[in-house]
Design a protein around this motif. Structure first.
Motif, mmCIF file in Angstrom:
data_model
loop_
_atom_site.group_PDB
_atom_site.id
_atom_site.type_symbol
_atom_site.label_atom_id
_atom_site.label_comp_id
_atom_site.label_asym_id
_atom_site.label_seq_id
_atom_site.Cartn_x
_atom_site.Cartn_y
_atom_site.Cartn_z
ATOM 1 N N LEU A 20 -21.871 -4.983 20.833
ATOM 2 C CA LEU A 20 -20.674 -5.145 21.663
ATOM 3 C C LEU A 20 -21.013 -5.157 23.147
ATOM 4 O O LEU A 20 -20.442 -5.934 23.914
ATOM 5 N N SER A 21 -21.924 -4.297 23.559
ATOM 6 C CA SER A 21 -22.289 -4.271 24.973
ATOM 7 C C SER A 21 -22.998 -5.556 25.370
ATOM 8 O O SER A 21 -22.817 -6.053 26.492
ATOM 9 N N ASN A 22 -23.769 -6.146 24.471
ATOM 10 C CA ASN A 22 -24.420 -7.416 24.776
ATOM 11 C C ASN A 22 -23.416 -8.561 24.868
ATOM 12 O O ASN A 22 -23.553 -9.442 25.709
ATOM 13 N N ALA B 86 -21.635 -8.085 28.156
ATOM 14 C CA ALA B 86 -22.552 -8.494 29.217
ATOM 15 C C ALA B 86 -22.687 -10.019 29.257
ATOM 16 O O ALA B 86 -22.804 -10.602 30.338
ATOM 17 N N GLY B 87 -22.659 -10.663 28.093
ATOM 18 C CA GLY B 87 -22.724 -12.121 28.049
ATOM 19 C C GLY B 87 -21.548 -12.775 28.749
ATOM 20 O O GLY B 87 -21.697 -13.772 29.457
ATOM 21 N N VAL B 88 -20.356 -12.200 28.590
ATOM 22 C CA VAL B 88 -19.171 -12.727 29.278
ATOM 23 C C VAL B 88 -19.307 -12.509 30.781
ATOM 24 O O VAL B 88 -19.011 -13.397 31.587
ATOM 25 N N ILE B 89 -19.760 -11.316 31.185
ATOM 26 C CA ILE B 89 -19.940 -11.028 32.612
ATOM 27 C C ILE B 89 -20.995 -11.957 33.208
ATOM 28 O O ILE B 89 -20.808 -12.502 34.308
ATOM 29 N N ILE B 90 -22.080 -12.168 32.501
ATOM 30 C CA ILE B 90 -23.133 -13.058 32.986
ATOM 31 C C ILE B 90 -22.605 -14.479 33.148
ATOM 32 O O ILE B 90 -22.947 -15.173 34.101
ATOM 33 N N PHE B 91 -21.737 -14.905 32.231
ATOM 34 C CA PHE B 91 -21.197 -16.266 32.331
ATOM 35 C C PHE B 91 -20.442 -16.468 33.636
ATOM 36 O O PHE B 91 -20.583 -17.485 34.300
ATOM 37 N N ASP C 132 -32.884 -20.135 28.219
ATOM 38 C CA ASP C 132 -31.554 -20.242 27.619
ATOM 39 C C ASP C 132 -30.801 -18.937 27.844
ATOM 40 O O ASP C 132 -31.407 -17.868 27.891
ATOM 41 N N ILE C 133 -29.493 -19.035 27.985
ATOM 42 C CA ILE C 133 -28.633 -17.861 28.116
ATOM 43 C C ILE C 133 -27.659 -17.903 26.951
ATOM 44 O O ILE C 133 -26.885 -18.835 26.811
ATOM 45 N N ARG C 134 -27.716 -16.889 26.117
ATOM 46 C CA ARG C 134 -26.890 -16.837 24.905
ATOM 47 C C ARG C 134 -25.912 -15.681 24.969
ATOM 48 O O ARG C 134 -25.871 -14.945 25.944
ATOM 49 N N ALA C 135 -25.142 -15.490 23.901
ATOM 50 C CA ALA C 135 -24.126 -14.437 23.865
ATOM 51 C C ALA C 135 -24.748 -13.046 23.897
ATOM 52 O O ALA C 135 -24.216 -12.141 24.528
ATOM 53 N N PHE C 136 -25.881 -12.852 23.233
ATOM 54 C CA PHE C 136 -26.481 -11.534 23.115
ATOM 55 C C PHE C 136 -27.711 -11.345 23.985
ATOM 56 O O PHE C 136 -28.066 -10.233 24.326
ATOM 57 N N HIS C 137 -28.407 -12.426 24.321
ATOM 58 C CA HIS C 137 -29.690 -12.284 24.993
ATOM 59 C C HIS C 137 -30.043 -13.540 25.783
ATOM 60 O O HIS C 137 -29.387 -14.564 25.655
ATOM 61 N N LEU C 138 -31.096 -13.418 26.588
ATOM 62 C CA LEU C 138 -31.673 -14.538 27.311
ATOM 63 C C LEU C 138 -33.027 -14.863 26.700
ATOM 64 O O LEU C 138 -33.715 -13.978 26.215
ATOM 65 N N HIS C 139 -33.402 -16.130 26.754
ATOM 66 C CA HIS C 139 -34.753 -16.529 26.387
ATOM 67 C C HIS C 139 -35.498 -16.773 27.690
ATOM 68 O O HIS C 139 -35.104 -17.624 28.491
ATOM 69 N N LEU C 140 -36.567 -16.008 27.896
ATOM 70 C CA LEU C 140 -37.363 -16.099 29.108
ATOM 71 C C LEU C 140 -38.777 -16.525 28.745
ATOM 72 O O LEU C 140 -39.359 -16.013 27.800
ATOM 73 N N ARG C 141 -39.332 -17.462 29.533
ATOM 74 C CA ARG C 141 -40.694 -17.937 29.276
ATOM 75 C C ARG C 141 -41.616 -17.420 30.374
ATOM 76 O O ARG C 141 -41.349 -17.603 31.552
ATOM 77 N N ARG C 142 -42.700 -16.757 29.930
ATOM 78 C CA ARG C 142 -43.726 -16.296 30.872
ATOM 79 C C ARG C 142 -44.615 -17.459 31.279
ATOM 80 O O ARG C 142 -44.613 -18.518 30.644
ATOM 81 N N ASN C 143 -45.391 -17.246 32.312
ATOM 82 C CA ASN C 143 -46.315 -18.292 32.776
ATOM 83 C C ASN C 143 -47.364 -18.649 31.738
ATOM 84 O O ASN C 143 -47.876 -19.760 31.732
#
Length: 192
Positions: free
Chosen positions: A99-101, A104-109, A142-153
């Protein structure tokens, strides 16, 4: 059938009014979210996710309004709902992080200053590598409902929960515009 229509004439009219109001609200909210999405250049997947949340909220409001219009016996409804909410409450307590994710997804949007393609650094001691500072930078994939996908170098993809992103400091290193990366200083020079 005629007897039912005669006995419940007012309830049917009020029900029709509730449905029209809900449809108008859905149209207004959908239009507003799509305009915010277009102006802020948000990903269509994020926009559709927020629209889904709005539809769920409007459906719940419509159900509550219709129970008021049709004068549902609240004692019977209260017993049923208290049983259902007790079971749901236990299940949701176990799933509090989900629920918190979502929240947070709505706030991030609506208020997250970074977009897909930006390079960021998250000030999280578990992510920072004191031996190799190049691994501290992430490109938002990518930014999703529960999490972000982050790519390292180095090519690794990290799944980072939305609620942690709101709790940690985030530094914007560069933005992605028109097929090229701009450092923050270069971007400020372009604006001036």
């Amino acid at each position: 059938m005629k007897e039912f229509l005669d006995n419940h004439h007012n309830e049917l009219i009020y029900s029709l009014i509730v449905l029209i109001v809900i449809l108008v609200l859905k149209f207004l909210f959908t239009t507003a979210v799509r305009k915010v999405s277009k102006i802020s250049d948000y990903n269509p997947v994020r926009t559709n996710l927020i629209l889904k949340f709005i539809n769920i909220a409007l459906t719940i409001i419509a159900m509550v309004a219709l129970t008021l219009v049709w004068s549902v016996n609240y004692r019977d409804l209260g017993v049923m709902l208290s049983s259902v909410f007790a079971v749901i409450g236990v299940a949701l307590f176990a799933q509090w992080s989900i629920l918190s994710n979502i929240t947070a997804g709505v706030i991030i949007f609506f208020s997250f200053p970074f977009k897909i393609g930006n390079t960021i650094r998250i000030l999280d001691k578990e992510l920072l590598d004191p031996n190799n500072t190049d691994l501290d930078q992430f490109v938002i994939e990518d930014i999703r409902a529960f999490h972000l996908h982050l790519r390292r170098n180095n090519g690794e993809i990290l799944t980072y929960p939305n609620n942690l992103l709101l709790q940690k400091g985030v530094i914007l290193i560069s933005t992605y515009q028109q097929g090229e990366f701009l450092n923050i200083e270069e971007e400020e020079e372009q604006i001036i």
